[in-house]
Design an enzyme around this catalytic site. Structure first.
Site, PDB file in Angstrom:
ATOM      1  N   LEU A 118     -14.012  29.303   3.536  1.00 51.38           N
ATOM      2  CA  LEU A 118     -13.656  28.626   4.781  1.00 51.38           C
ATOM      3  C   LEU A 118     -12.655  29.431   5.607  1.00 51.38           C
ATOM      4  O   LEU A 118     -11.717  30.023   5.079  1.00 51.38           O
ATOM      5  CB  LEU A 118     -13.084  27.240   4.486  1.00 51.38           C
ATOM      6  CG  LEU A 118     -13.979  26.261   3.723  1.00 51.38           C
ATOM      7  CD1 LEU A 118     -13.346  24.876   3.673  1.00 51.38           C
ATOM      8  CD2 LEU A 118     -15.375  26.192   4.323  1.00 51.38           C
ATOM      9  N   GLU A 167     -11.095  29.706  10.088  1.00 51.76           N
ATOM     10  CA  GLU A 167     -10.683  28.855  11.203  1.00 51.76           C
ATOM     11  C   GLU A 167     -11.862  28.185  11.894  1.00 51.76           C
ATOM     12  O   GLU A 167     -11.724  27.094  12.452  1.00 51.76           O
ATOM     13  CB  GLU A 167      -9.878  29.680  12.219  1.00 51.76           C
ATOM     14  CG  GLU A 167      -8.505  30.095  11.747  1.00 51.76           C
ATOM     15  CD  GLU A 167      -8.527  31.454  11.047  1.00 51.76           C
ATOM     16  OE1 GLU A 167      -9.623  31.883  10.583  1.00 51.76           O
ATOM     17  OE2 GLU A 167      -7.459  32.083  10.956  1.00 51.76           O
ATOM     18  N   GLN A 183     -31.688  29.450   0.437  1.00 49.45           N
ATOM     19  CA  GLN A 183     -31.766  30.045   1.773  1.00 49.45           C
ATOM     20  C   GLN A 183     -31.531  31.552   1.756  1.00 49.45           C
ATOM     21  O   GLN A 183     -31.479  32.188   2.807  1.00 49.45           O
ATOM     22  CB  GLN A 183     -30.792  29.358   2.727  1.00 49.45           C
ATOM     23  CG  GLN A 183     -29.322  29.582   2.460  1.00 49.45           C
ATOM     24  CD  GLN A 183     -28.435  28.667   3.286  1.00 49.45           C
ATOM     25  OE1 GLN A 183     -28.449  27.448   3.115  1.00 49.45           O
ATOM     26  NE2 GLN A 183     -27.675  29.239   4.216  1.00 49.45           N
ATOM     27  N   MET A 218     -20.876  26.767   3.190  1.00 54.40           N
ATOM     28  CA  MET A 218     -21.104  27.538   1.975  1.00 54.40           C
ATOM     29  C   MET A 218     -19.780  28.110   1.455  1.00 54.40           C
ATOM     30  O   MET A 218     -19.755  29.060   0.679  1.00 54.40           O
ATOM     31  CB  MET A 218     -22.117  28.655   2.219  1.00 54.40           C
ATOM     32  CG  MET A 218     -23.511  28.138   2.473  1.00 54.40           C
ATOM     33  SD  MET A 218     -24.833  29.260   1.966  1.00 54.40           S
ATOM     34  CE  MET A 218     -24.451  30.689   2.963  1.00 54.40           C
ATOM     35  N   GLY A 219     -18.674  27.499   1.887  1.00 52.88           N
ATOM     36  CA  GLY A 219     -17.377  27.939   1.398  1.00 52.88           C
ATOM     37  C   GLY A 219     -16.858  29.147   2.141  1.00 52.88           C
ATOM     38  O   GLY A 219     -17.304  29.457   3.248  1.00 52.88           O
ATOM     39  N   LYS A 224     -22.374  29.199  16.539  1.00 56.46           N
ATOM     40  CA  LYS A 224     -22.673  30.584  16.182  1.00 56.46           C
ATOM     41  C   LYS A 224     -24.042  30.681  15.518  1.00 56.46           C
ATOM     42  O   LYS A 224     -24.789  31.633  15.745  1.00 56.46           O
ATOM     43  CB  LYS A 224     -21.597  31.166  15.252  1.00 56.46           C
ATOM     44  CG  LYS A 224     -21.810  32.654  14.952  1.00 56.46           C
ATOM     45  CD  LYS A 224     -20.690  33.228  14.121  1.00 56.46           C
ATOM     46  CE  LYS A 224     -20.755  32.780  12.695  1.00 56.46           C
ATOM     47  NZ  LYS A 224     -21.939  33.386  11.979  1.00 56.46           N
ATOM     48  N   GLY A 265     -21.519  24.696  13.693  1.00 50.93           N
ATOM     49  CA  GLY A 265     -21.027  25.632  14.701  1.00 50.93           C
ATOM     50  C   GLY A 265     -22.158  26.263  15.490  1.00 50.93           C
ATOM     51  O   GLY A 265     -23.227  26.558  14.939  1.00 50.93           O
ATOM     52  N   HIS A 273     -14.602  26.995  10.387  1.00 51.33           N
ATOM     53  CA  HIS A 273     -14.862  25.793   9.596  1.00 51.33           C
ATOM     54  C   HIS A 273     -13.772  24.747   9.830  1.00 51.33           C
ATOM     55  O   HIS A 273     -14.059  23.545   9.943  1.00 51.33           O
ATOM     56  CB  HIS A 273     -14.905  26.124   8.099  1.00 51.33           C
ATOM     57  CG  HIS A 273     -15.993  27.068   7.707  1.00 51.33           C
ATOM     58  ND1 HIS A 273     -15.744  28.368   7.319  1.00 51.33           N
ATOM     59  CD2 HIS A 273     -17.339  26.918   7.641  1.00 51.33           C
ATOM     60  CE1 HIS A 273     -16.878  28.960   7.014  1.00 51.33           C
ATOM     61  NE2 HIS A 273     -17.869  28.110   7.203  1.00 51.33           N
TER      62      HIS A 273
END
Length: 284
Positions: free
Chosen positions: A33, A35, A61, A30-31, A150, A148, A37
């Protein structure tokens, strides 16, 4: 690197890549960005001939009281980060390009996997994620897609979607990238005041203590959850949304004792900023 902001142009590019038998990696974002990403983009660049990075703040979302309008939009800098990390194409469509019809088609994973953790308080969130990711899979014709850890619940939901709908794409789930002081990288970290940023370090500290307790033999679910909650609540500015544990894969209930592989996940607010983090506990 090519900046593509048109669906038809992306389809043309992808068709040419496929004619040349080039493998394609997709990094949906989603931009804003950072580290984290960049690590996904770098991983894709190493494993594929072509890496496509999507930059799209997906409206479907976000709930009505969430931060869609305020979400950072930094396309120019995103292109720099993406190019430096090894991207070949940045795809940055407009809303009307990905959602051309008002009465739209949804892709939705049902069941407990989307109702626990973030799904409990964000009931439309994962329907928006799976719908937009399906579109990106189809447009990019990716061989591999990078996410990721996360966003652990998201990765489990996407695994289910890929399995159920027979998407011809391999999901590559990459480790959490953290700041030097332990805070998980997140685009929402920019919302934190300096004081909140310092307070948020309690999240990684609490998960580290849980991992240490598990390594030292603690298997009681309630004991570990209470350890994490008590640690977080020692930081007075924190407001816990959830601290919970589920089996992997599939986010099934754990019971009273940790066995096999489990996800310990949390969501906590500092001021108006909601942060998530997690750790995987596994018997070797």
């Amino acid at each position: 690197m090519i900046l593509c902001q048109d669906v038809a142009k992306l389809r043309e590019l992808v068709a040419n890549f496929k004619k040349e038998n080039k493998s394609i990696g997709l990094v949906p974002t989603m931009g804003a960005l950072h580290e984290g990403h960049a690590s996904l983009i770098n991983a894709s660049a190493k494993e594929n001939d072509i890496t496509i990075v999507s930059v799209f703040v997906n409206p479907t979302q976000f709930g009505p009281n969430e931060d869609y309008e305020a979400y950072p939009r930094t396309l120019e800098n995103d292109c720099i980060v993406a190019q430096n990390a090894g991207a070949d194409v940045v795809f940055a469509p407009k809303n009307k390009d990905l959602y051309p019809n008002e009465d739209m088609t949804w892709v939705e994973v049902t069941g407990d996997i989307t109702k626990v953790l973030c799904g409990r308080t964000r009931p439309i969130h994962f329907r928006g994620v799976t719908t937009v990711v399906s579109k990106l899979f189809n447009l990019s014709r990716a061989d591999r897609a990078y996410f990721g850890l996360k966003d652990a619940q998201q990765t489990e939901v996407l695994r289910r979607m890929v399995d159920d709908l027979f998407f011809n794409v391999q999901l590559r789930i990459m480790p959490i990238v953290r700041e030097a002081d332990g805070l998980a990288k997140s685009s929402r970290n920019t919302y934190l005041s300096p004081e909140e940023r310092k307070s948020a370090l309690i999240l990684s500290k609490s998960l580290k203590l849980a991992k240490e307790a598990f390594t030292n033999g603690q298997r009681d679910v309630e004991a570990i959850l209470n350890l994490v909650k008590d640690t977080i609540q020692s930081e007075k500015t924190s407001k816990i949304d959830y601290v919970e544990m589920y089996k992997l894969p599939g986010l099934k209930p754990v019971g009273n004792k940790i066995e096999g592989r489990v996800l310990l996940a949390l969501a906590v607010k500092f001021g108006t900023t909601r942060l998530i983090d997690n750790v995987i506990l596994e018997d070797k």
